[in-house]
Design an enzyme around this catalytic site. Structure first.
Site, PDB file in Angstrom:
ATOM      1  CD  GLU A 110      29.518  20.267  60.303  1.00 55.44           C
ATOM      2  OE1 GLU A 110      28.649  19.548  58.910  1.00 55.44           O
ATOM      3  OE2 GLU A 110      29.062  20.978  60.878  1.00 55.44           O
ATOM      4  CD  GLU A 130      26.798  20.384  64.752  1.00 56.51           C
ATOM      5  OE1 GLU A 130      27.605  20.546  63.825  1.00 56.51           O
ATOM      6  OE2 GLU A 130      26.732  19.078  65.613  1.00 56.51           O
TER       7      GLU A 130
END
Length: 255
Positions: A110, A130
């Protein structure tokens, strides 16, 4: 402190130093947010360069913090703070560059995606694992990934959680360029200096113009016109033209 920075020759160089995996604990994210927030206001900063010390760019969140996050029902606060961190990078008026080596996973992926120019080492890999922990990217990188690669490809990356190579990242538009790992950092620093030597006002205007068009092409005509006009009023455009006519190297004042 796990985040340090220097300002030299128009470049603000920010380093994440949290070995061995440069994990993004909540404390580290706070340090990064504050650094990005403050450093772009430093006088003379024309380019922001981000690097991470060691073998890996960043391997994501500190999973040891998850039990407290769950128990305290603080996931919403974590979401907000993570988005604030990425926003500080993406809203910087100066061009931003990141050098990605080793693994950029989860929150690290990210963070990497937030920069304008993303230089990947040839041996780097990036991924969004994730889902393996029962969640999805929550720092703002999910939205950024969708804008970079589109919903379909983002869906595949985030649903599977599988990392991809630097070559695949380049094909998808996540990586801007791939460099050999042996001199990747050096080449990235050279790019940062090349940009910092260009007219600083023009760099900011170009970044703003691209972002304005990407956000809403229907309103770009007038906004782009304002930026274009503004650049023709700068000292640097006059210097650039005179230098060309006089067959000499331009000496920009960045104003």
């Amino acid at each position: 402190m796990t985040v340090d920075f220097t300002v030299q020759n128009g470049i603000a160089k920010v380093m994440l130093d949290h070995p061995p995996l440069n994990i993004l604990s909540e404390k580290v994210k706070e340090e990064l947010t504050n650094t990005f927030r403050n450093i772009t206001d430093y006088s003379g900063v024309r380019v922001l360069l981000f690097v991470a010390k060691g073998d890996h760019f960043c391997c994501g969140a500190n999973l040891k913090e998850f039990p407290n996050r769950i128990a305290n029902k603080s996931a919403g606060e974590v979401w907000t703070r993570g988005h604030e961190m990425l926003a500080e990078v993406m809203n910087a008026p100066q061009p931003t560059i990141a050098y990605i080596q080793g693994n950029a996973l989860g929150g690290g992926a990210e963070l990497a995606s937030a920069f304008d120019i993303r230089i990947f080492s040839s041996t780097a890999q990036i991924g969004y694992p994730e889902v393996l922990r029962g969640v999805f990217p929550g720092n703002g990188g999910l939205e950024r990934l969708i804008s970079l690669v589109g919903p379909a490809k983002a869906m595949n990356l985030v649903l599977t959680g599988k990392p991809i190579s630097a070559e695949r990242a380049l094909q998808l538009g996540i990586a801007s360029e791939i460099v050999e790992s042996s001199d990747g950092l050096k080449k990235t620093e050279e790019l940062a200096q090349y940009l910092a030597n260009l007219p600083g006002v023009a760099l900011k205007a170009i970044k703003k113009a691209i972002n304005l068009y990407a956000a809403d092409s229907s309103t770009f005509m007038d906004k782009g016109k304002e930026l274009f006009y503004m650049l023709h009023e700068t000292e640097d455009v006059k210097e650039a033209v005179n230098a060309f006519l006089e067959k000499r190297k331009a000496s920009f004042l960045h104003k």
